[in-house]
Scaffold this motif. Structure first.
Motif, PDB file in Angstrom:
ATOM      1  N   SER A 111      -2.559  13.389   5.038  1.00 34.47           N
ATOM      2  CA  SER A 111      -2.105  11.999   4.940  1.00 34.47           C
ATOM      3  C   SER A 111      -1.373  11.704   3.634  1.00 34.47           C
ATOM      4  O   SER A 111      -0.823  10.617   3.470  1.00 34.47           O
ATOM      5  CB  SER A 111      -3.294  11.050   5.087  1.00 34.47           C
ATOM      6  OG  SER A 111      -4.181  11.175   3.996  1.00 34.47           O
ATOM      7  N   ARG A 112      -1.373  12.623   2.680  1.00 34.21           N
ATOM      8  CA  ARG A 112      -0.637  12.482   1.417  1.00 34.21           C
ATOM      9  C   ARG A 112      -1.007  11.193   0.675  1.00 34.21           C
ATOM     10  O   ARG A 112      -0.152  10.490   0.154  1.00 34.21           O
ATOM     11  CB  ARG A 112       0.872  12.531   1.670  1.00 34.21           C
ATOM     12  CG  ARG A 112       1.343  13.797   2.358  1.00 34.21           C
ATOM     13  CD  ARG A 112       2.839  13.776   2.582  1.00 34.21           C
ATOM     14  NE  ARG A 112       3.276  14.932   3.356  1.00 34.21           N
ATOM     15  CZ  ARG A 112       4.538  15.128   3.741  1.00 34.21           C
ATOM     16  NH1 ARG A 112       5.477  14.247   3.419  1.00 34.21           N
ATOM     17  NH2 ARG A 112       4.853  16.196   4.440  1.00 34.21           N
ATOM     18  N   GLU A 113      -2.307  10.901   0.646  1.00 36.61           N
ATOM     19  CA  GLU A 113      -2.833   9.726  -0.071  1.00 36.61           C
ATOM     20  C   GLU A 113      -2.271   8.404   0.474  1.00 36.61           C
ATOM     21  O   GLU A 113      -2.266   7.394  -0.215  1.00 36.61           O
ATOM     22  CB  GLU A 113      -2.534   9.821  -1.577  1.00 36.61           C
ATOM     23  CG  GLU A 113      -3.244  10.973  -2.280  1.00 36.61           C
ATOM     24  CD  GLU A 113      -4.730  10.699  -2.492  1.00 36.61           C
ATOM     25  OE1 GLU A 113      -5.178   9.587  -2.201  1.00 36.61           O
ATOM     26  OE2 GLU A 113      -5.433  11.628  -2.957  1.00 36.61           O
ATOM     27  N   SER A 114      -1.820   8.411   1.731  1.00 35.86           N
ATOM     28  CA  SER A 114      -1.217   7.215   2.319  1.00 35.86           C
ATOM     29  C   SER A 114      -2.115   6.661   3.418  1.00 35.86           C
ATOM     30  O   SER A 114      -2.458   7.385   4.368  1.00 35.86           O
ATOM     31  CB  SER A 114       0.168   7.536   2.897  1.00 35.86           C
ATOM     32  OG  SER A 114       0.613   6.505   3.751  1.00 35.86           O
ATOM     33  N   ARG A 115      -2.457   5.379   3.310  1.00 39.02           N
ATOM     34  CA  ARG A 115      -3.249   4.744   4.366  1.00 39.02           C
ATOM     35  C   ARG A 115      -2.484   4.739   5.692  1.00 39.02           C
ATOM     36  O   ARG A 115      -3.063   4.967   6.754  1.00 39.02           O
ATOM     37  CB  ARG A 115      -3.591   3.305   3.977  1.00 39.02           C
ATOM     38  CG  ARG A 115      -4.654   3.172   2.896  1.00 39.02           C
ATOM     39  CD  ARG A 115      -4.993   1.703   2.693  1.00 39.02           C
ATOM     40  NE  ARG A 115      -6.077   1.536   1.735  1.00 39.02           N
ATOM     41  CZ  ARG A 115      -6.639   0.357   1.464  1.00 39.02           C
ATOM     42  NH1 ARG A 115      -6.194  -0.737   2.064  1.00 39.02           N
ATOM     43  NH2 ARG A 115      -7.628   0.275   0.596  1.00 39.02           N
ATOM     44  N   GLU A 118      -2.525   8.151   7.221  1.00 37.81           N
ATOM     45  CA  GLU A 118      -3.880   8.454   7.685  1.00 37.81           C
ATOM     46  C   GLU A 118      -4.156   7.756   9.022  1.00 37.81           C
ATOM     47  O   GLU A 118      -4.664   8.375   9.957  1.00 37.81           O
ATOM     48  CB  GLU A 118      -4.894   8.003   6.634  1.00 37.81           C
ATOM     49  CG  GLU A 118      -6.337   8.347   6.962  1.00 37.81           C
ATOM     50  CD  GLU A 118      -7.258   7.951   5.824  1.00 37.81           C
ATOM     51  OE1 GLU A 118      -8.167   7.119   6.056  1.00 37.81           O
ATOM     52  OE2 GLU A 118      -7.064   8.471   4.706  1.00 37.81           O
ATOM     53  N   GLN A 119      -3.819   6.485   9.101  1.00 40.62           N
ATOM     54  CA  GLN A 119      -4.037   5.740  10.346  1.00 40.62           C
ATOM     55  C   GLN A 119      -3.215   6.325  11.483  1.00 40.62           C
ATOM     56  O   GLN A 119      -3.705   6.468  12.614  1.00 40.62           O
ATOM     57  CB  GLN A 119      -3.680   4.274  10.136  1.00 40.62           C
ATOM     58  CG  GLN A 119      -3.876   3.422  11.385  1.00 40.62           C
ATOM     59  CD  GLN A 119      -3.865   1.936  11.068  1.00 40.62           C
ATOM     60  OE1 GLN A 119      -4.459   1.508  10.090  1.00 40.62           O
ATOM     61  NE2 GLN A 119      -3.177   1.171  11.899  1.00 40.62           N
ATOM     62  N   GLU A 120      -1.976   6.684  11.185  1.00 39.66           N
ATOM     63  CA  GLU A 120      -1.117   7.281  12.208  1.00 39.66           C
ATOM     64  C   GLU A 120      -1.687   8.596  12.709  1.00 39.66           C
ATOM     65  O   GLU A 120      -1.685   8.878  13.922  1.00 39.66           O
ATOM     66  CB  GLU A 120       0.278   7.493  11.631  1.00 39.66           C
ATOM     67  CG  GLU A 120       1.274   8.082  12.622  1.00 39.66           C
ATOM     68  CD  GLU A 120       2.623   8.352  11.970  1.00 39.66           C
ATOM     69  OE1 GLU A 120       3.413   9.093  12.555  1.00 39.66           O
ATOM     70  OE2 GLU A 120       2.879   7.818  10.870  1.00 39.66           O
ATOM     71  N   LEU A 134     -12.769  13.047   8.542  1.00 37.24           N
ATOM     72  CA  LEU A 134     -11.867  12.495   7.536  1.00 37.24           C
ATOM     73  C   LEU A 134     -12.318  12.979   6.167  1.00 37.24           C
ATOM     74  O   LEU A 134     -13.458  12.745   5.766  1.00 37.24           O
ATOM     75  CB  LEU A 134     -11.881  10.957   7.573  1.00 37.24           C
ATOM     76  CG  LEU A 134     -11.660  10.289   8.927  1.00 37.24           C
ATOM     77  CD1 LEU A 134     -11.627   8.775   8.757  1.00 37.24           C
ATOM     78  CD2 LEU A 134     -10.382  10.790   9.582  1.00 37.24           C
ATOM     79  N   ALA A 135     -11.449  13.646   5.436  1.00 33.70           N
ATOM     80  CA  ALA A 135     -11.759  14.158   4.102  1.00 33.70           C
ATOM     81  C   ALA A 135     -11.036  13.325   3.062  1.00 33.70           C
ATOM     82  O   ALA A 135      -9.817  13.360   2.974  1.00 33.70           O
ATOM     83  CB  ALA A 135     -11.350  15.632   3.972  1.00 33.70           C
ATOM     84  N   GLY A 136     -11.803  12.545   2.278  1.00 29.95           N
ATOM     85  CA  GLY A 136     -11.193  11.689   1.274  1.00 29.95           C
ATOM     86  C   GLY A 136     -10.439  10.533   1.881  1.00 29.95           C
ATOM     87  O   GLY A 136      -9.335  10.197   1.438  1.00 29.95           O
ATOM     88  N   ALA A 137     -11.018   9.900   2.896  1.00 29.66           N
ATOM     89  CA  ALA A 137     -10.325   8.819   3.615  1.00 29.66           C
ATOM     90  C   ALA A 137      -9.956   7.672   2.682  1.00 29.66           C
ATOM     91  O   ALA A 137     -10.716   7.304   1.789  1.00 29.66           O
ATOM     92  CB  ALA A 137     -11.209   8.305   4.745  1.00 29.66           C
ATOM     93  N   ARG A 138      -8.784   7.074   2.915  1.00 28.42           N
ATOM     94  CA  ARG A 138      -8.303   5.950   2.109  1.00 28.42           C
ATOM     95  C   ARG A 138      -8.260   4.638   2.891  1.00 28.42           C
ATOM     96  O   ARG A 138      -8.021   3.587   2.313  1.00 28.42           O
ATOM     97  CB  ARG A 138      -6.900   6.258   1.569  1.00 28.42           C
ATOM     98  CG  ARG A 138      -6.807   7.530   0.731  1.00 28.42           C
ATOM     99  CD  ARG A 138      -7.710   7.502  -0.465  1.00 28.42           C
ATOM    100  NE  ARG A 138      -7.517   8.639  -1.342  1.00 28.42           N
ATOM    101  CZ  ARG A 138      -8.490   9.363  -1.875  1.00 28.42           C
ATOM    102  NH1 ARG A 138      -9.750   9.054  -1.587  1.00 28.42           N
ATOM    103  NH2 ARG A 138      -8.238  10.366  -2.671  1.00 28.42           N
ATOM    104  N   GLY A 194      -8.949   7.376 -10.946  1.00 28.23           N
ATOM    105  CA  GLY A 194      -8.099   7.899  -9.892  1.00 28.23           C
ATOM    106  C   GLY A 194      -7.704   6.770  -8.950  1.00 28.23           C
ATOM    107  O   GLY A 194      -7.651   5.603  -9.356  1.00 28.23           O
ATOM    108  N   PRO A 195      -7.444   7.088  -7.677  1.00 25.65           N
ATOM    109  CA  PRO A 195      -6.997   6.057  -6.724  1.00 25.65           C
ATOM    110  C   PRO A 195      -8.036   4.939  -6.561  1.00 25.65           C
ATOM    111  O   PRO A 195      -9.233   5.209  -6.428  1.00 25.65           O
ATOM    112  CB  PRO A 195      -6.833   6.843  -5.414  1.00 25.65           C
ATOM    113  CG  PRO A 195      -6.661   8.258  -5.840  1.00 25.65           C
ATOM    114  CD  PRO A 195      -7.486   8.429  -7.071  1.00 25.65           C
ATOM    115  N   GLU A 196      -7.578   3.710  -6.538  1.00 26.63           N
ATOM    116  CA  GLU A 196      -8.497   2.582  -6.361  1.00 26.63           C
ATOM    117  C   GLU A 196      -9.178   2.622  -5.004  1.00 26.63           C
ATOM    118  O   GLU A 196     -10.287   2.087  -4.843  1.00 26.63           O
ATOM    119  CB  GLU A 196      -7.737   1.269  -6.527  1.00 26.63           C
ATOM    120  CG  GLU A 196      -7.309   0.966  -7.948  1.00 26.63           C
ATOM    121  CD  GLU A 196      -6.720  -0.419  -8.072  1.00 26.63           C
ATOM    122  OE1 GLU A 196      -7.418  -1.321  -8.582  1.00 26.63           O
ATOM    123  OE2 GLU A 196      -5.570  -0.596  -7.655  1.00 26.63           O
ATOM    124  N   THR A 197      -8.551   3.241  -4.023  1.00 21.45           N
ATOM    125  CA  THR A 197      -9.139   3.312  -2.684  1.00 21.45           C
ATOM    126  C   THR A 197     -10.126   4.460  -2.530  1.00 21.45           C
ATOM    127  O   THR A 197     -10.705   4.641  -1.461  1.00 21.45           O
ATOM    128  CB  THR A 197      -8.029   3.469  -1.628  1.00 21.45           C
ATOM    129  OG1 THR A 197      -7.197   4.589  -1.977  1.00 21.45           O
ATOM    130  CG2 THR A 197      -7.184   2.211  -1.548  1.00 21.45           C
TER     131      THR A 197
END
Length: 345
Positions: A111-115, A118-120, A134-138, A194-197
Motif C-alpha cells: 500500500s506504500r503507506e497510503s490509506r 490500502e483500501q483499494e 493487514l501488516a502495519g495498517a493505516r 513516525g507516521p501519525e496513523t
C-alpha cells in the motif's frame, strides 16, 4: 497410529487423537492449535502442525468447513504498509511459510503507506481470497472493522478492537529503552515520531512520555516524519534547534540516517548523544557505532497471524477484545553507553 516413528496405519481419516499421540500432547492442545491458535505457544503449535502433517490430518482440517471442501485452492491476501521497509520482511516470511505449510497461496499487496491504496487493495481482494492479513495498517479502526465483517481478517503490528490482532509489546519495549537511557546518564529525551496513523508510533510516544515522567527525565517529541532514511535526516535538522541528551527514533531507518547526519556535524555518539531505534535491521549492526535497538519476533508474528486467519476462515470465532501480545527485547550496542543484551521481564 503406531509408535516408535512408524507410519500411522490407514484405518480411516486421522483424528485429533492421532495427532496428539504423534506430537506427545493432549488432544485438547491439538484442538486449540487449530481453533484458538493464540492460546498455544509458538513452539507447541509448530510441533502439533508437524505431527498433523505426518498423520495427514492438517490438510483435511484446514480445507474443510462444515464437513465439505470450501474451495479447491486456498488463497491468503497479505497487505503490507511499505514493502521497501525491511521490518516487514520477517513478517511476510512468517505468513508465507505458515500459509505454504498449510496448503495456502499468499498474494502480496503493497500500500506504500497510503490509506487509499490500502483500501483499494482490500476491496480488490475480498472476492478472491479466503482470508486477509493487514501488516502495519493505516486505515481507521472503523474501516478495518467494516472489512473484517466481510472476510476473515487479522491485523499485524496494530491493535484494533473488534478485529483479531497480533502485536509486539510496544509499551514494555519502549520502557526498557527509556530506563536504559536514564541509567546511563541521559537527562533529556527526544522521540522522533513516525507516521501519525501508525498504532506503534502512538504506543511508543505514550510510553516515552509516561516513563520519562516516572524517572524524572525531560522529554519532547519532534515530527511526524516519513519512516524512511530521509525522514531521519529531516528529524536531525529539527533536533538541532533544541538538542537533547538522547533520541529514541520510531524505527532503525530513521535512527541510522539521523545518527549519520548528526555525526557529520561533529556530534559524538554516544558521548554527546545516545540513540535508540526499533526493529534491529541488519544495517544496525554494521554501522559505527552499532545501533542500540528494540526488536520483536516479527517472523513469529507473521506465523501467528496466518494461523489465526486460517482458523477464522474455517468458522472459528475470533478473540477480538484483546490482541495477542508477543514480547520485545532491548539490544544494547555502541550508540548508547552500555553493551550486552537486556531481556525484558
Amino acid at each position: 497410529m503406531q509408535d516408535n516413528g512408524k507410519a500411522r496405519e490407514s484405518t480411516g481419516p486421522a483424528s485429533i487423537y492421532d495427532v496428539a499421540r504423534e506430537a506427545g500432547v493432549a488432544a485438547s492442545t491439538v484442538s486449540r492449535t487449530f481453533s484458538r491458535p493464540g492460546r498455544v505457544s509458538y513452539a507447541t503449535a509448530e510441533k502439533v502442525r508437524a505431527a498433523a502433517e505426518r498423520v495427514g490430518y492438517r490438510n483435511q482440517a484446514l480445507r474443510r468447513a462444515g464437513g465439505i471442501d470450501r474451495r479447491p485452492s486456498w488463497m491468503l491476501g497479505l497487505i503490507v504498509a511499505d514493502i521497501s521497509n525491511p521490518v516487514f520482511i520477517d513478517m511476510v516470511q512468517g505468513v508465507e511459510m505458515a500459509a505454504r505449510d498449510s496448503g495456502m497461496t499468499t498474494i502480496l499487496s503493497n500500500s506504500r503507506e497510503s490509506r487509499d491504496r490500502e483500501q483499494e487493495a482490500i476491496q480488490r481482494s475480498l472476492a478472491s481470497v479466503d482470508g486477509l492479513i493487514l501488516a502495519g495498517a493505516r486505515l481507521p479502526d472503523a474501516a478495518i472493522r467494516t472489512f473484517a465483517k466481510q472476510k476473515a481478517m487479522v491485523v499485524m503490528n496494530r491493535a484494533v478492537r473488534g478485529v483479531a490482532s497480533v502485536v509486539i509489546d510496544q509499551e514494555q519495549g519502549t520502557r526498557s529503552a527509556v530506563e536504559h537511557l536514564a541509567r546511563t546518564g541521559a537527562r533529556s529525551i527526544a522521540y522522533i515520531m513516525g507516521p501519525e496513523t501508525s498504532w506503534a508510533n502512538g504506543m511508543r510516544w505514550a510510553a516515552v512520555r509516561d516513563v520519562s515522567k516516572a524517572v524524572g527525565l525531560e522529554f519532547r517529541r519532534i515530527g511526524p516524519f516519513e519512516p524512511t532514511m530521509s525522514g531521519g535526516v529531516q528529524a536531525a535538522k529539527v533536533w538541532r534547534e533544541h538538542p537533547t541528551d538522547a533520541v529514541i527514533a520510531y524505527n532503525d531507518l530513521m535512527a541510522l540516517s539521523f545518527m549519520r547526519d548528526v555525526q557529520s556535524t561533529g556530534v559524538a555518539v554516544p558521548d554527546d548523544l545516545q540513540i535508540v531505534g526499533f526493529d534491529d535491521l541488519l544495517a544496525s549492526s554494521l554501522v559505527t557505532p552499532k545501533l542500540t535497538t528494540v526488536v520483536g519476533p516479527f517472523e513469529r508474528m507473521g506465523a501467528t497471524a496466518a494461523a489465526h486467519v486460517m482458523a477464522i476462515a474455517n468458522g472459528v470465532k475470533a478473540s477480538t477484545e484483546r490482541p495477542v501480545v508477543l514480547p520485545a527485547r532491548l539490544i544494547v550496542r555502541g550508540s548508547t553507553r552500555e553493551t550486552g543484551e537486556v531481556p525484558l521481564l
